[in-house]
Scaffold this active site. Structure first.
Site, mmCIF file in Angstrom:
data_model
loop_
_atom_site.group_PDB
_atom_site.id
_atom_site.type_symbol
_atom_site.label_atom_id
_atom_site.label_comp_id
_atom_site.label_asym_id
_atom_site.label_seq_id
_atom_site.Cartn_x
_atom_site.Cartn_y
_atom_site.Cartn_z
ATOM 1 N N ALA A 135 21.288 -57.841 -51.069
ATOM 2 C CA ALA A 135 20.094 -57.102 -50.614
ATOM 3 C C ALA A 135 19.598 -57.729 -49.317
ATOM 4 C CB ALA A 135 18.987 -57.182 -51.681
ATOM 5 N N TYR A 185 5.216 -70.854 -53.221
ATOM 6 C CA TYR A 185 6.228 -70.291 -52.311
ATOM 7 C C TYR A 185 6.211 -71.065 -50.986
ATOM 8 C CZ TYR A 185 8.935 -67.265 -49.294
ATOM 9 O OH TYR A 185 9.877 -66.792 -48.404
HETATM 10 P P1 NDP Z 1 15.600 -59.693 -50.995
HETATM 11 O O1 NDP Z 1 14.847 -59.686 -52.273
HETATM 12 O O2 NDP Z 1 15.835 -58.394 -50.310
HETATM 13 O O3 NDP Z 1 16.993 -60.440 -51.185
HETATM 14 C C1 NDP Z 1 17.047 -61.671 -51.870
HETATM 15 C C2 NDP Z 1 18.496 -62.059 -52.131
HETATM 16 O O4 NDP Z 1 18.504 -63.337 -52.791
HETATM 17 C C3 NDP Z 1 19.200 -61.076 -53.034
HETATM 18 O O5 NDP Z 1 20.502 -60.848 -52.564
HETATM 19 C C4 NDP Z 1 19.251 -61.786 -54.376
HETATM 20 O O6 NDP Z 1 20.440 -61.442 -55.062
HETATM 21 C C5 NDP Z 1 19.333 -63.255 -53.932
HETATM 22 N N1 NDP Z 1 18.868 -64.139 -54.997
HETATM 23 C C6 NDP Z 1 17.607 -64.265 -55.477
HETATM 24 N N2 NDP Z 1 17.594 -65.119 -56.507
HETATM 25 C C7 NDP Z 1 18.874 -65.548 -56.675
HETATM 26 C C8 NDP Z 1 19.512 -66.431 -57.585
HETATM 27 N N3 NDP Z 1 18.816 -67.078 -58.536
HETATM 28 N N4 NDP Z 1 20.848 -66.629 -57.489
HETATM 29 C C9 NDP Z 1 21.553 -65.989 -56.544
HETATM 30 N N5 NDP Z 1 21.021 -65.140 -55.644
HETATM 31 C C10 NDP Z 1 19.698 -64.924 -55.714
HETATM 32 O O7 NDP Z 1 14.773 -60.691 -50.033
HETATM 33 P P2 NDP Z 1 14.998 -61.120 -48.501
HETATM 34 O O8 NDP Z 1 16.280 -60.649 -47.986
HETATM 35 O O9 NDP Z 1 13.766 -60.788 -47.773
HETATM 36 O O10 NDP Z 1 15.008 -62.705 -48.691
HETATM 37 C C11 NDP Z 1 16.081 -63.518 -48.292
HETATM 38 C C12 NDP Z 1 15.539 -64.891 -47.925
HETATM 39 O O11 NDP Z 1 14.637 -64.761 -46.831
HETATM 40 C C13 NDP Z 1 14.758 -65.595 -49.022
HETATM 41 O O12 NDP Z 1 15.088 -66.968 -48.992
HETATM 42 C C14 NDP Z 1 13.303 -65.391 -48.618
HETATM 43 O O13 NDP Z 1 12.473 -66.400 -49.092
HETATM 44 C C15 NDP Z 1 13.445 -65.440 -47.111
HETATM 45 N N6 NDP Z 1 12.378 -64.825 -46.337
HETATM 46 C C16 NDP Z 1 12.006 -63.516 -46.518
HETATM 47 C C17 NDP Z 1 11.017 -62.945 -45.735
HETATM 48 C C18 NDP Z 1 10.534 -61.544 -45.921
HETATM 49 O O14 NDP Z 1 9.383 -61.263 -45.510
HETATM 50 N N7 NDP Z 1 11.318 -60.648 -46.458
HETATM 51 C C19 NDP Z 1 10.392 -63.714 -44.651
HETATM 52 C C20 NDP Z 1 10.826 -65.074 -44.562
HETATM 53 C C21 NDP Z 1 11.803 -65.588 -45.346
HETATM 54 P P3 NDP Z 1 20.548 -61.126 -56.641
HETATM 55 O O15 NDP Z 1 19.231 -60.596 -57.083
HETATM 56 O O16 NDP Z 1 21.684 -60.144 -56.721
HETATM 57 O O17 NDP Z 1 20.890 -62.429 -57.227
HETATM 58 C C1 8X3 Z 2 8.162 -64.576 -46.442
HETATM 59 C C2 8X3 Z 2 7.081 -64.377 -45.433
HETATM 60 O O1 8X3 Z 2 4.571 -64.342 -45.196
HETATM 61 O O2 8X3 Z 2 5.586 -62.798 -46.794
HETATM 62 O O3 8X3 Z 2 8.677 -65.850 -46.343
HETATM 63 O O4 8X3 Z 2 5.472 -65.159 -47.275
HETATM 64 S S1 8X3 Z 2 5.614 -64.159 -46.222
#
Ligand code: NDP
Ligand code: 8X3
Length: 251
Positions: A12, A153
């Site tokens: 995702a 977080y």
């Molecule tokens: P999504 O929820 O769209 O994707 C998260 C991904 O992480 C999925 O592919 C999920 O796969 C995987 N994941 C979660 N838990 C596990 C686990 N226990 N084992 C293996 N895989 C796992 O979120 P984002 O793409 O937005 O997030 C990706 C990263 O970016 C994260 O580290 C998040 O903290 C970070 N981030 C996100 C921001 C945002 O605003 N969206 C901003 C800043 C940072 P599955 O469920 O199939 O295991």
């Molecule tokens: C994800 C950004 O601001 O939604 O790391 O926590 S915020």
């Protein structure tokens, strides 16, 4: 021989977009996550659209034994990972510490911190042996500034920030690059997961702004991964134009 990238959380959001972007740019891919059906669909797409060879590894990054078994199952050249993108992660819940749900805290700490460490611990020794490699950790704006109700977080992403800096020092003698990319608000499945499926609450996070999209982060990953051998991008913070930092968002 094409370069090999392993992307965690490729089912995702950022991880999926990063896998697509790297495949388009000529990498072979190891894609990981817990949802096998999505991994199979992505493998098929990468082969069809770009002729990319990929390996799927379905495991939970919180399970140290599963991480080790998955990486040990890689055969031949697939063991020689050139680029590791530690992306898998999540937020669960948003509320004050005195009302915190301990299980939510544990999911975040176990995934965002311990999971990243387990994967890195398993993959980095081969990079060290080969004196070659690049590790990109996905942190967050929340790793430098905290925000209201973001407590645990934000804590996990501060840990990713510290670990990324420390890793860079550890890897220095071995010619291995370590980059942290720190995105701000981005519309992926992130907020749906944070609010446990409440789509209205998730959508409200991005109301009246144009947030970042997964593709923006994939572009950044490709940029940092394709600098000359002598150049490393240590740390890259990216927000949408409407966001200044963790707490200033112009809506
Ligand atoms: P999504 O929820 O769209 O994707 C998260 C991904 O992480 C999925 O592919 C999920 O796969 C995987 N994941 C979660 N838990 C596990 C686990 N226990 N084992 C293996 N895989 C796992 O979120 P984002 O793409 O937005 O997030 C990706 C990263 O970016 C994260 O580290 C998040 O903290 C970070 N981030 C996100 C921001 C945002 O605003 N969206 C901003 C800043 C940072 P599955 O469920 O199939 O295991
Ligand atoms: C994800 C950004 O601001 O939604 O790391 O926590 S915020």
């Amino acid at each position: 021989m094409k370069k090999i990238a392993l992307v965690t959380g490729a089912t995702a959001g950022f991880g999926e977009a990063i896998a697509i972007k790297l495949a388009e740019s000529g990498y072979n891919l190891i894609i990981t996550g817990r949802r096998d059906e999505r991994l199979q669909d992505l493998k098929e797409k990468l082969a069809k659209d770009f002729g990319t060879e990929s390996v799927t590894l379905c495991f939970d990054v919180r399970d140290k034994e599963a991480v080790d078994m998955a990486i040990d199952s890689l055969k031949g050249d697939w063991k020689n990972i050139d680029l590791l993108v530690n992306n898998a992660g999540l937020a669960v819940g948003l509320g004050p510490i005195q009302e915190g749900v301990v299980d939510d805290w544990e999911r975040m700490i176990d995934t965002n911190v311990k999971g990243l460490l387990y994967v890195t611990r398993k993959i980095s020794p081969t990079m060290v042996e080969r004196k070659k490699g690049h590790i990109i950790n996905i942190g967050s704006t929340a790793g430098k500034d905290v925000y209201l109700n973001g407590n645990v977080y934000c804590g996990t992403k501060h840990a990713v920030n510290a670990i990324s800096q420390a890793m860079r020092i550890d890897m220095l003698p071995y010619n291995i690059k370590v980059t942290q990319i720190r995105p701000g608000l981005a519309e992926t499945e992130f907020s749906v997961v944070r609010f446990k499926g409440d789509k209205d609450k998730a959508d409200a996070t991005y109301k009246n702004i144009e947030p970042l999209y997964a593709k923006d982060i994939a572009d950044a990953v490709l940029f940092v991964a394709t600098r000359p051998d002598s150049v490393n991008i240590n740390d890259l913070e990216i927000t949408c134009t409407a966001q200044a930092n963790s707490y200033y968002v112009h809506k």
